[in-house]
Scaffold this active site. Structure first.
Site, mmCIF file in Angstrom:
data_model
loop_
_atom_site.group_PDB
_atom_site.id
_atom_site.type_symbol
_atom_site.label_atom_id
_atom_site.label_comp_id
_atom_site.label_asym_id
_atom_site.label_seq_id
_atom_site.Cartn_x
_atom_site.Cartn_y
_atom_site.Cartn_z
ATOM 1 N N HIS A 143 0.821 -1.218 0.000
ATOM 2 C CA HIS A 143 0.000 0.000 0.000
ATOM 3 C C HIS A 143 0.857 1.271 0.000
ATOM 4 O O HIS A 143 0.349 2.341 -0.287
ATOM 5 C CB HIS A 143 -0.906 -0.023 1.218
ATOM 6 C CG HIS A 143 -2.327 0.369 0.964
ATOM 7 N ND1 HIS A 143 -2.920 0.388 -0.279
ATOM 8 C CD2 HIS A 143 -3.297 0.762 1.834
ATOM 9 C CE1 HIS A 143 -4.187 0.766 -0.160
ATOM 10 N NE2 HIS A 143 -4.430 0.999 1.109
ATOM 11 N N ASN A 186 -6.630 6.361 3.817
ATOM 12 C CA ASN A 186 -8.053 6.607 3.601
ATOM 13 C C ASN A 186 -8.464 8.063 3.766
ATOM 14 O O ASN A 186 -9.601 8.409 3.465
ATOM 15 C CB ASN A 186 -8.893 5.734 4.542
ATOM 16 C CG ASN A 186 -8.711 4.259 4.256
ATOM 17 O OD1 ASN A 186 -8.076 3.865 3.281
ATOM 18 N ND2 ASN A 186 -9.264 3.435 5.109
#
Length: 185
Positions: free
Chosen positions: A19, A66
Site C-alpha cells: 500500500h 483513507n
C-alpha cells in the site's frame, strides 16, 4: 508548479508494504533529484524544488491512506495549483505486480485514498500513475494483503516499476500527459 503526491500510510510498520508504493516513488524521486522532503505542513511532509525545469512539490500525506484528500486539497489551495498540475501515484490491485498504468482521470476503482482525494477535490479529473501490486489469493483478505511487504521475488519486479513510474512522472512534468501515457502504458 506541479504537485506529485505519493499515497501510503505513515509509520515504520507500513514501510515497504504494498500500500506504500506511492511513498516509495516519492522517496525515489526525492533521492534522484536531490530534493529533500523536509517540510511538514498541511497534514503532509513535502519538498519543493525543480525537476526537468519545472517547479514542483513532492508530497507524502501524513493522514493515512483513507484520508489522503485531507492533505492534497489544502496543498493545492495554498500553493494555488490547478488540479491539472496534480499527479497522484499509488498501488493498484487490478494490475499485475510491477506493471504501471497512467490515467488522466477516472473513478476511484475501489481505492480509498483516491476516493478521499476525489471527495476533497470534488473532481475525478486528475492524473494518476498506478503501480500493480497484484491480487491476493482467494483466501486472503485484501486489507491484510495490501499491508504486507513484497516477497524477495516480487521485489525483483517492483524495483524497476518504481523507477519506471518515477521516469513517467518526470516526463509528465514537461510533456503532454497523453504522450507520456502512450509511451508508458
Amino acid at each position: 508548479m506541479k504537485v506529485i503526491v505519493g499515497l501510503g500510510n505513515i509509520g515504520s510498520e507500513f514501510d515497504h508494504t504494498r500500500h506504500n508504493i506511492g511513498f516509495e516513488v516519492i522517496d525515489y524521486l526525492a533521492s534522484q533529484h536531490h530534493l529533500p522532503l523536509s517540510k511538514t505542513k498541511f497534514n503532509a511532509v513535502y519538498g519543493k524544488g525543480i525537476i526537468e525545469g519545472e517547479e514542483c512539490l513532492l508530497v507524502k500525506p501524513l493522514t493515512y491512506m483513507n484520508r489522503s484528500g485531507e492533505a492534497v486539497a489544502p496543498i493545492l489551495k495554498f500553493f494555488k495549483v490547478s488540479v491539472d498540475d496534480l499527479i497522484v501515484v499509488y498501488d493498484d490491485l487490478d494490475l499485475p505486480i510491477g506493471k504501471i498504468r497512467l490515467r488522466q482521470k477516472g473513478s476511484a476503482g475501489g481505492h480509498n485514498g483516491i476516493k478521499s482525494i476525489i471527495s476533497h477535490l470534488q473532481t475525478q479529473d486528475f492524473k494518476r500513475v498506478k503501480i500493480g501490486i497484484g491480487r491476493p489469493d482467494g483466501h486472503e483478505k485484501v486489507v491484510n494483503y495490501v499491508l504486507q511487504r513484497f516477497s524477495k521475488e516480487q521485489m525483483i519486479e517492483i524495483a524497476p516499476a518504481i523507477e519506471r513510474a518515477a521516469e513517467a512522472i518526470v516526463k509528465g512534468m514537461s510533456l503532454p500527459f497523453v504522450k507520456v501515457m502512450n509511451t508508458f502504458n
